[in-house]
Design a protein around this motif. Structure first.
Motif, PDB file in Angstrom:
ATOM      1  N   ASN A   1       0.848  -1.172   0.000  1.00 22.54           N
ATOM      2  CA  ASN A   1       0.000   0.000   0.000  1.00 22.54           C
ATOM      3  C   ASN A   1       0.896   1.238   0.000  1.00 22.54           C
ATOM      4  OD1 ASN A   1      -1.886   1.989   0.401  1.00 22.54           O
ATOM      5  ND2 ASN A   1      -2.887   0.981   2.122  1.00 22.54           N
ATOM      6  N   LEU A   2       0.730   2.082  -0.990  1.00 21.42           N
ATOM      7  CA  LEU A   2       1.574   3.260  -1.142  1.00 21.42           C
ATOM      8  C   LEU A   2       1.409   4.234   0.022  1.00 21.42           C
ATOM      9  CD1 LEU A   2       3.606   4.721  -2.923  1.00 21.42           C
ATOM     10  CD2 LEU A   2       1.678   5.797  -4.084  1.00 21.42           C
ATOM     11  N   VAL A   3       0.202   4.371   0.556  1.00 18.22           N
ATOM     12  CA  VAL A   3      -0.038   5.299   1.660  1.00 18.22           C
ATOM     13  C   VAL A   3       0.692   4.834   2.914  1.00 18.22           C
ATOM     14  CG1 VAL A   3      -1.810   6.290   3.150  1.00 18.22           C
ATOM     15  CG2 VAL A   3      -2.257   6.008   0.712  1.00 18.22           C
ATOM     16  N   VAL A   4       0.622   3.547   3.214  1.00 19.45           N
ATOM     17  CA  VAL A   4       1.297   3.009   4.397  1.00 19.45           C
ATOM     18  C   VAL A   4       2.809   3.136   4.245  1.00 19.45           C
ATOM     19  CG1 VAL A   4       1.702   0.919   5.760  1.00 19.45           C
ATOM     20  CG2 VAL A   4      -0.588   1.444   4.948  1.00 19.45           C
ATOM     21  N   GLN A   5       3.325   2.833   3.065  1.00 16.48           N
ATOM     22  CA  GLN A   5       4.763   2.955   2.832  1.00 16.48           C
ATOM     23  C   GLN A   5       5.227   4.398   2.960  1.00 16.48           C
ATOM     24  OE1 GLN A   5       5.580   1.285  -0.990  1.00 16.48           O
ATOM     25  NE2 GLN A   5       5.255  -0.826  -0.322  1.00 16.48           N
ATOM     26  N   THR A   6       4.482   5.333   2.408  1.00 15.46           N
ATOM     27  CA  THR A   6       4.853   6.747   2.485  1.00 15.46           C
ATOM     28  C   THR A   6       4.807   7.251   3.922  1.00 15.46           C
ATOM     29  OG1 THR A   6       3.938   7.069   0.283  1.00 15.46           O
ATOM     30  CG2 THR A   6       4.333   9.045   1.591  1.00 15.46           C
ATOM     31  N   LEU A   7       3.759   6.898   4.654  1.00 13.34           N
ATOM     32  CA  LEU A   7       3.659   7.298   6.053  1.00 13.34           C
ATOM     33  C   LEU A   7       4.782   6.689   6.875  1.00 13.34           C
ATOM     34  CD1 LEU A   7       1.990   8.831   8.167  1.00 13.34           C
ATOM     35  CD2 LEU A   7       0.697   6.720   8.521  1.00 13.34           C
ATOM     36  N   ARG A   8       5.116   5.438   6.592  1.00 10.19           N
ATOM     37  CA  ARG A   8       6.203   4.769   7.318  1.00 10.19           C
ATOM     38  C   ARG A   8       7.538   5.471   7.072  1.00 10.19           C
ATOM     39  NH1 ARG A   8       6.403  -1.433   6.498  1.00 10.19           N
ATOM     40  NH2 ARG A   8       4.625  -1.211   7.864  1.00 10.19           N
ATOM     41  N   ILE A   9       7.799   5.839   5.848  1.00  9.06           N
ATOM     42  CA  ILE A   9       9.071   6.495   5.507  1.00  9.06           C
ATOM     43  C   ILE A   9       9.159   7.880   6.141  1.00  9.06           C
ATOM     44  CG2 ILE A   9      10.400   7.497   3.609  1.00  9.06           C
ATOM     45  CD1 ILE A   9       9.410   5.092   1.913  1.00  9.06           C
ATOM     46  N   ILE A  10       8.114   8.671   6.013  1.00 11.59           N
ATOM     47  CA  ILE A  10       8.148  10.046   6.521  1.00 11.59           C
ATOM     48  C   ILE A  10       8.202  10.070   8.049  1.00 11.59           C
ATOM     49  CG2 ILE A  10       6.827  12.188   6.714  1.00 11.59           C
ATOM     50  CD1 ILE A  10       5.859  11.652   3.839  1.00 11.59           C
ATOM     51  N   SER A  11       7.283   9.363   8.703  1.00 12.06           N
ATOM     52  CA  SER A  11       7.254   9.418  10.163  1.00 12.06           C
ATOM     53  C   SER A  11       8.468   8.732  10.771  1.00 12.06           C
ATOM     54  CB  SER A  11       5.968   8.792  10.698  1.00 12.06           C
ATOM     55  OG  SER A  11       5.920   7.409  10.395  1.00 12.06           O
ATOM     56  N   GLY A  12       8.906   7.639  10.187  1.00  9.47           N
ATOM     57  CA  GLY A  12      10.090   6.955  10.698  1.00  9.47           C
ATOM     58  C   GLY A  12      11.352   7.778  10.534  1.00  9.47           C
ATOM     59  N   SER A  13      11.472   8.466   9.424  1.00 12.01           N
ATOM     60  CA  SER A  13      12.656   9.293   9.200  1.00 12.01           C
ATOM     61  C   SER A  13      12.738  10.439  10.198  1.00 12.01           C
ATOM     62  CB  SER A  13      12.654   9.859   7.772  1.00 12.01           C
ATOM     63  OG  SER A  13      12.737   8.816   6.838  1.00 12.01           O
ATOM     64  N   VAL A  14      11.630  11.113  10.412  1.00 15.44           N
ATOM     65  CA  VAL A  14      11.629  12.218  11.376  1.00 15.44           C
ATOM     66  C   VAL A  14      11.868  11.689  12.783  1.00 15.44           C
ATOM     67  CG1 VAL A  14      10.186  13.999  12.434  1.00 15.44           C
ATOM     68  CG2 VAL A  14      10.192  13.719   9.961  1.00 15.44           C
TER      69      VAL A  14
END
Length: 135
Positions: free
Chosen positions: A44-57
């Motif tokens: 799921n693109l939304v889950v992957q994007t949220l994981r990358i952004i929130s995890g990176s910060v």
């Protein structure tokens, strides 16, 4: 523990919203990171994007930011220096603590990295709010 962190890092002052922005943003990133860790990995693109952004910060910025609040007063460094030092300290401290946790026997998983990072944030926030004496 997130509720405790929010309460500890807030300074109650009238109707001013500035003191509440940092704790609310930190709790939001911590919760979104936890949710993306606990959701089974999907394409799921939304889950992957949220994981990358929130995890990176959460991993690359927040631990270092709270550590710069421990080491430096607000008048000692400006915002740009604090921002740059936040990334540098996070990149140095999180892998070092994970290395030592692995030596003790804690396996390196997403939850262990999350827990150690959250511990850094909570402990440095408690120290900054209650134990740090103004110079």
């Amino acid at each position: 523990s997130l509720l405790l962190f929010t309460l500890l890092s807030m300074k109650f002052s009238g109707n001013n919203l500035i003191p509440y922005i940092l704790p609310i943003a930190t709790v939001a990133f911590a919760l979104s990171t936890l949710v993306t860790i606990l959701i089974p990995y999907q394409d799921n693109l939304v889950v992957q994007t949220l994981r990358i952004i929130s995890g990176s910060v959460f991993i690359l910025f927040l631990p270092g930011y709270f550590l710069t609040r421990v080491f430096f007063q607000a008048s000692e460094i400006d915002s740009l220096e604090r921002f740059a030092l936040s990334f540098a300290l996070s990149i140095a401290i999180v892998p070092l603590l994970m290395f030592y946790a692995n030596l003790v026997g804690l396996p390196i998983t997403a939850l262990s990295v999350y827990g150690i990072t959250l511990t850094i944030i909570i402990l440095s926030s408690i120290y900054t709010q209650f134990l740090k004496r103004p110079l």
